[in-house]
Enzyme design. Structure first.
Site: not given
Ligand code: PGA
Length: 251
Positions: A12, A14, A99, A101, A169, A175, A214
């Site tokens: 992803n 983003k 997601h 976010e 997640e 992140g 992560s």
């Molecule tokens: P990350 O993000 O691997 O940077 O923690 C995962 C995600 O939000 O899909």
């Protein structure tokens, strides 16, 4: 890893990536070609602006492409949004919905996520439905209840034969460099699997449950070997082809 299911390693991107970033997909294509037979399916979800150019790059490779979101409607007066059909038309075969976010930044609740997942299926895409608890919810002992509710209320109304992917997640792991422990991941994935079996009947056993938050080359092997983990949804570590490739071959 549930050995009956072929895992999916999904990237992803983003809101990262301009034309120059397509070189990472070109490099991934070369790394995968050199690696020979793969034991996982590979998906990259770049920003929508790169989707059709990425599709040109991925031609003849095992890399599948997806969108990061779609609108629930097929078309219409929704400035700035893209429909599932547009994702498919641009070369996508998957789309991420719900997601954390999007849930946080755009106030998307389970009903909206469910409608988006249904739009994805109607357009011939496989939805990747994201769920996950916040740090406060986990500290308060509500992780299972929150995630269970999200799974029950965000999954599309299901017809036999459709493909649905769930990504667990934990919000606090995204992140941050912090990952859930293998035991916590195993517990949550078993709980999600049980709900999928209940909701999707025979399809529940076939639905992939990805872990995200992560995931990186140094922890991928352990996470991907956890029971009921059928792959990973990778943010930051999917931006560089070499890191993402290391995760793919750990599956
Ligand atoms: P990350 O993000 O691997 O940077 O923690 C995962 C995600 O939000 O899909």
């Amino acid at each position: 890893m549930n050995d009956r299911l072929r895992p999916l390693v999904a990237g992803n991107w983003k809101m990262n990536g301009i034309e120059a970033s397509l070189s990472e997909i070109e490099r991934l294509k070369i790394l995968l070609a050199d690696a020979g037979a793969l034991s996982a399916d590979v998906l990259v979800c770049p920003p929508a602006t790169l989707l059709s150019r990425a599709a040109d790059v991925c031609m003849g490779s095992p890399i599948e492409l997806g969108g990061q979101d779609c609108h629930a409607k097929v078309s219409g007066a929704h400035t700035g949004d893209i429909s599932a059909q547009m994702v498919a038309d641009a070369g996508g075969s998957f789309v991420i919905v719900g997601h954390s976010e999007r849930r946080a930044d755009h106030g998307e609740g389970d009903a909206v996520v469910k409608a988006k997942a249904e739009a994805a299926l109607a357009a011939g895409l496989t939805p990747i439905v994201c769920v996950g608890e916040t740090a406060e919810q986990r500290a308060g002992g509500q992780a299972n209840q929150v995630v269970g509710g999200q799974v029950r209320n965000s999954l599309p109304t299901y017809k036999a034969g459709q493909k649905v992917v769930v990504a667990y997640e934990p919000v606090w792991a995204i992140g941050t460099g912090n990952t859930a422990t293998a035991a916590d991941i195993a517990d949550m994935h078993a709980a999600i699997r049980a709900i999928l079996n209940e909701m999707l009947g025979a399809g529940g056993e076939k639905a992939l449950v990805l872990y995200g938050g992560s995931v990186k080359p140094s922890n991928a092997r352990e996470i991907l070997a956890t029971p009921n983990v059928n792959g990973a949804l990778v943010g930051g570590a999917s931006l560089l082809a070499d890191d993402f490739f290391s995760i793919i071959i750990a599956a």
